[in-house]
Scaffold this active site. Structure first.
Site, PDB file in Angstrom:
ATOM      1  N   PHE A 122       0.828  -1.203   0.000  1.00  0.00           N
ATOM      2  CA  PHE A 122       0.000   0.000   0.000  1.00  0.00           C
ATOM      3  C   PHE A 122       0.867   1.260   0.000  1.00  0.00           C
ATOM      4  O   PHE A 122       1.752   1.401   0.842  1.00  0.00           O
ATOM      5  CB  PHE A 122      -0.900  -0.029   1.242  1.00  0.00           C
ATOM      6  CG  PHE A 122      -1.805   1.150   1.397  1.00  0.00           C
ATOM      7  CD1 PHE A 122      -2.933   1.281   0.609  1.00  0.00           C
ATOM      8  CD2 PHE A 122      -1.539   2.127   2.340  1.00  0.00           C
ATOM      9  CE1 PHE A 122      -3.779   2.370   0.759  1.00  0.00           C
ATOM     10  CE2 PHE A 122      -2.373   3.210   2.500  1.00  0.00           C
ATOM     11  CZ  PHE A 122      -3.505   3.339   1.706  1.00  0.00           C
ATOM     12  N   SER A 172       3.409  -6.820   2.683  1.00  0.00           N
ATOM     13  CA  SER A 172       2.424  -6.010   3.405  1.00  0.00           C
ATOM     14  C   SER A 172       1.022  -6.204   2.820  1.00  0.00           C
ATOM     15  O   SER A 172       0.521  -7.328   2.796  1.00  0.00           O
ATOM     16  CB  SER A 172       2.864  -4.540   3.374  1.00  0.00           C
ATOM     17  OG  SER A 172       2.131  -3.767   4.286  1.00  0.00           O
ATOM     18  N   MET A 173       0.385  -5.137   2.312  1.00  0.00           N
ATOM     19  CA  MET A 173      -0.921  -5.314   1.685  1.00  0.00           C
ATOM     20  C   MET A 173      -0.831  -6.266   0.498  1.00  0.00           C
ATOM     21  O   MET A 173      -1.776  -7.003   0.201  1.00  0.00           O
ATOM     22  CB  MET A 173      -1.480  -3.968   1.228  1.00  0.00           C
ATOM     23  CG  MET A 173      -2.850  -4.060   0.558  1.00  0.00           C
ATOM     24  SD  MET A 173      -3.310  -2.567  -0.324  1.00  0.00           S
ATOM     25  CE  MET A 173      -2.224  -2.640  -1.761  1.00  0.00           C
ATOM     26  N   ASP A 210       8.634  -4.372  13.533  1.00  0.00           N
ATOM     27  CA  ASP A 210       7.951  -3.800  12.372  1.00  0.00           C
ATOM     28  C   ASP A 210       7.171  -2.595  12.872  1.00  0.00           C
ATOM     29  O   ASP A 210       6.310  -2.725  13.739  1.00  0.00           O
ATOM     30  CB  ASP A 210       7.007  -4.857  11.770  1.00  0.00           C
ATOM     31  CG  ASP A 210       6.310  -4.394  10.499  1.00  0.00           C
ATOM     32  OD1 ASP A 210       6.090  -3.180  10.332  1.00  0.00           O
ATOM     33  OD2 ASP A 210       5.961  -5.267   9.681  1.00  0.00           O
ATOM     34  N   HIS A 261       9.865  -3.283   8.440  1.00  0.00           N
ATOM     35  CA  HIS A 261       8.694  -3.659   7.641  1.00  0.00           C
ATOM     36  C   HIS A 261       9.030  -3.982   6.178  1.00  0.00           C
ATOM     37  O   HIS A 261       8.627  -5.011   5.652  1.00  0.00           O
ATOM     38  CB  HIS A 261       7.651  -2.537   7.686  1.00  0.00           C
ATOM     39  CG  HIS A 261       6.411  -2.868   6.928  1.00  0.00           C
ATOM     40  ND1 HIS A 261       5.557  -3.898   7.290  1.00  0.00           N
ATOM     41  CD2 HIS A 261       5.872  -2.323   5.793  1.00  0.00           C
ATOM     42  CE1 HIS A 261       4.550  -3.966   6.435  1.00  0.00           C
ATOM     43  NE2 HIS A 261       4.724  -3.029   5.519  1.00  0.00           N
TER      44      HIS A 261
END
Length: 254
Positions: free
Chosen positions: A25, A93-94, A194, A224
């Site tokens: 994202f 992530s996303m 993270d 992250h």
């Protein structure tokens, strides 16, 4: 709309095993490009699309929603299916959440899933307010660049588009509700330190994927955006080993 230099999608034509890579994202393919190039060098066919609204301006991204981003990945997945005997999906992530969604929707057509610090839950209080906040504030400070390795930067927006972010909870809820559909092998790389995604997402995966198909690898020296961090090579080589273990057809260079 002009692209940020370096935000271009990446594609490589290799053998009969394909990999779809999904960036995160407000991010761009830049965060995944070294991973894609590593897999391409091993003989894989690689597709790394740029999600709509990403890599241009956060204002443009505010005109998109999760369904638009997923539709782009779905299109890329369909293209790989038409050119490869088997397809693996991988995401950050996303992008990891959307990789899991593809596995839910397509079942065994997705041969396996690798995610890096996947985002599956509302663990940032601000996101709970996004549906209301979007009526008053177009953007808030961004969450990009969470990298431990000195001198490395992520090509991503410095502002988070609130209207776009407000659509994420619907994606997370949908993916969580259908995790039981995933029977394929799933490899998760998780950074305990993270500063973007909290441990809740990995906890959900541990609780819902209980048929022995889940492996979690801790990244103790990465934040992250681990695909650009100190243990990136570990992710790249580990994901390649994962493919070699679970593919039923040989890689081009094997």
């Amino acid at each position: 709309m002009p692209l940020m230099p370096g935000a271009e999608p990446y594609h490589h034509e290799g053998g009969q095993v394909g990999v779809l890579l999904c960036h995160g994202f407000t991010g761009t393919p830049q965060s995944m490009r070294p991973w894609g190039e590593h897999l391409a060098a091993a003989g894989l066919t690689v597709s790394l699309p740029r999600l709509p609204g990403h890599g241009t301006t956060w204002q443009e991204m505010n005109r998109t929603r999760w369904e638009d981003w997923y539709a782009e990945l779905d299109l890329a997945f369909g293209d790989l299916r038409g050119r490869c005997a088997e397809v693996f999906v991988m995401g950050l992530s996303m992008g990891g959440c959307m990789a899991l969604r593809l596995a839910e929707v397509y079942g065994e057509t997705v041969r396996g899933v690798v995610t890096v610090n996947p985002s599956l839950a509302i663990d940032v209080p601000l996101l709970r307010l996004a549906p209301l906040l979007k009526l008053f504030v177009p953007s808030v400070p961004g969450v990009s660049g969470d990298i431990k390795k000195p001198g490395v930067t992520e090509l991503a927006y410095t502002r988070t588009p609130v209207r776009a972010a407000a659509t994420l909870p619907r994606l997370w809820s949908l993916v969580q509700s259908e995790l039981y559909r995933i029977t394929q092998p799933v490899l998760v790389y998780h950074s305990p330190e993270d500063h973007v995604v909290k441990p809740e997402s990995v906890r959900i995966l541990r609780e819902r994927l209980t048929n022995g198909n889940l492996e979690i690898v801790q990244l103790m020296d990465s934040y992250h955006v681990a695909t650009l961090d100190n243990e990136a090579d570990r992710i790249f080589s580990g994901s390649l080993d994962f493919i070699r273990t679970h593919a039923s057809v040989p890689l081009q260079r094997d």
